[in-house]
Design a protein around this motif. Sequence first.
Motif, PDB file in Angstrom:
ATOM      1  N   TYR A  85      -7.395  -7.504   3.416  1.00 48.95           N
ATOM      2  CA  TYR A  85      -6.949  -6.119   3.331  1.00 48.95           C
ATOM      3  C   TYR A  85      -5.471  -6.009   2.956  1.00 48.95           C
ATOM      4  CZ  TYR A  85     -11.195  -4.091   5.372  1.00 48.95           C
ATOM      5  OH  TYR A  85     -12.486  -3.676   5.581  1.00 48.95           O
ATOM      6  N   THR A  86      -5.143  -4.950   2.214  1.00 52.49           N
ATOM      7  CA  THR A  86      -3.761  -4.509   2.101  1.00 52.49           C
ATOM      8  C   THR A  86      -3.427  -3.816   3.408  1.00 52.49           C
ATOM      9  OG1 THR A  86      -3.890  -4.194  -0.294  1.00 52.49           O
ATOM     10  CG2 THR A  86      -2.170  -2.978   0.889  1.00 52.49           C
ATOM     11  N   ILE A  87      -2.355  -4.249   4.082  1.00 50.78           N
ATOM     12  CA  ILE A  87      -2.043  -3.752   5.417  1.00 50.78           C
ATOM     13  C   ILE A  87      -0.668  -3.097   5.424  1.00 50.78           C
ATOM     14  CG2 ILE A  87      -1.726  -4.367   7.849  1.00 50.78           C
ATOM     15  CD1 ILE A  87      -3.479  -6.823   7.337  1.00 50.78           C
ATOM     16  N   VAL A  88      -0.597  -1.906   6.002  1.00 49.46           N
ATOM     17  CA  VAL A  88       0.690  -1.272   6.274  1.00 49.46           C
ATOM     18  C   VAL A  88       0.777  -1.022   7.773  1.00 49.46           C
ATOM     19  CG1 VAL A  88       0.885  -0.226   3.997  1.00 49.46           C
ATOM     20  CG2 VAL A  88      -0.184   1.067   5.852  1.00 49.46           C
ATOM     21  N   ASP A  93       5.771   3.047   4.752  1.00 46.93           N
ATOM     22  CA  ASP A  93       5.177   2.141   3.769  1.00 46.93           C
ATOM     23  C   ASP A  93       3.822   2.622   3.258  1.00 46.93           C
ATOM     24  OD1 ASP A  93       7.347   0.460   4.078  1.00 46.93           O
ATOM     25  OD2 ASP A  93       6.347  -0.849   5.531  1.00 46.93           O
ATOM     26  N   MET A  94       3.232   3.603   3.925  1.00 44.82           N
ATOM     27  CA  MET A  94       1.842   3.971   3.625  1.00 44.82           C
ATOM     28  C   MET A  94       1.677   4.567   2.228  1.00 44.82           C
ATOM     29  SD  MET A  94      -0.789   6.243   5.952  1.00 44.82           S
ATOM     30  CE  MET A  94       0.178   7.769   5.836  1.00 44.82           C
ATOM     31  N   VAL A  98      -0.418   3.122  -1.084  1.00 39.48           N
ATOM     32  CA  VAL A  98      -1.575   3.836  -1.626  1.00 39.48           C
ATOM     33  C   VAL A  98      -1.397   4.051  -3.126  1.00 39.48           C
ATOM     34  CG1 VAL A  98      -2.822   6.031  -1.608  1.00 39.48           C
ATOM     35  CG2 VAL A  98      -2.156   4.951   0.550  1.00 39.48           C
ATOM     36  N   THR A  99      -0.202   4.397  -3.534  1.00 38.77           N
ATOM     37  CA  THR A  99       0.084   4.630  -4.959  1.00 38.77           C
ATOM     38  C   THR A  99      -0.165   3.379  -5.789  1.00 38.77           C
ATOM     39  OG1 THR A  99       1.772   6.262  -4.341  1.00 38.77           O
ATOM     40  CG2 THR A  99       1.858   5.393  -6.580  1.00 38.77           C
ATOM     41  N   ALA A 100       0.028   2.224  -5.188  1.00 41.52           N
ATOM     42  CA  ALA A 100      -0.136   0.966  -5.916  1.00 41.52           C
ATOM     43  C   ALA A 100      -1.589   0.528  -6.057  1.00 41.52           C
ATOM     44  CB  ALA A 100       0.651  -0.141  -5.205  1.00 41.52           C
ATOM     45  N   LEU A 101      -2.515   1.226  -5.394  1.00 38.44           N
ATOM     46  CA  LEU A 101      -3.930   0.837  -5.470  1.00 38.44           C
ATOM     47  C   LEU A 101      -4.517   1.193  -6.833  1.00 38.44           C
ATOM     48  CD1 LEU A 101      -5.118   2.106  -1.955  1.00 38.44           C
ATOM     49  CD2 LEU A 101      -4.709  -0.273  -2.634  1.00 38.44           C
ATOM     50  N   PHE A 116      -1.331   1.045  13.220  1.00 38.79           N
ATOM     51  CA  PHE A 116      -0.093   1.646  13.702  1.00 38.79           C
ATOM     52  C   PHE A 116       0.095   1.475  15.207  1.00 38.79           C
ATOM     53  CE2 PHE A 116      -1.702   4.274  10.115  1.00 38.79           C
ATOM     54  CZ  PHE A 116      -0.748   3.909   9.178  1.00 38.79           C
ATOM     55  N   GLY A 117       1.367   1.511  15.608  1.00 38.61           N
ATOM     56  CA  GLY A 117       1.711   1.455  17.025  1.00 38.61           C
ATOM     57  C   GLY A 117       1.980   0.036  17.496  1.00 38.61           C
TER      58      GLY A 117
END
Length: 276
Positions: A85-88, A93-94, A98-101, A116-117
């Motif tokens: 997975y691509t992980i943020v 960074d989110m 997403v724009t890079a997908l 998150f968290g």
Amino acid sequence: PGDDSDLETIMEYAQKQGKSVGIVATSHCVHATPAAFVSHGPNRNDFVTLSKSMFGDVKPNVALCGSKQVDGVDVISQQADLGGYTIVKNKTDMIPAVTALPANDPNAEILFAGIFGEDEIPYILPLGDQKSYEEQDIPQLNEMTQVAIEILSKNPNGFVLMVEGSQIDFAGHLNDEERLIHETIAFDKTVEEVVNWSDLRSDSMVVVTADHETGGLVLEKTNGIGVVPEVSWKWGSHTNVDVPIASWGLNSHAFVGRTVDNTAIYNVMRGALDAN
């Protein structure tokens, strides 16, 4: 009696139709509800097994939810990484990620996780020494949902998304009226945005419901706009009170003016998938 075999979830049914699937939750990613949609395992508290199943077997295209520490290891991030997975880890960074997908390519397998968290997502109104969303750079529920829809919409075959305002239940367990109100308002805002999106389409279905009521909440007296009302609680656990179902779009007529068993929701959703 059961034979220990996995039961096909609505997400797996959609995957067989070539649709993308995703989950958004303010709990950690393998808490009861998200785990029931995108993982398999015999024990709801075996977060390692559920994480392995989620990111290794079912593999939702999008998972935006909280982290979970087990013996000092964030098992959700660990398994998402192993699953490719691509992980943020934060709101900042989110959006760039997403724009890079890849855009609108049905052959591109998108696997995106926002985890998150520091150990789960905090209440919107922090409890005790919990850090706030802003301090931890965590997106709100409606922001996560917007991102999930943007990603999943890249698949021209369509998608299924489950969104849970998980901490409505958490606040109910604590009999914490004020936090319950904040979490419900955040969920309501998310529902409004999803319904507005859906109203522009003729090929979608939105269902809003709950798996149970928590706490036996009873409104005793309203105190006017902007003032916390007076309530009473039965206890700190789940109850058997009927919960409402609201629906829009395809097959929504199936819920109008009637009481249905909760398992009927699965069949109605399958019917919407088959019709579209």
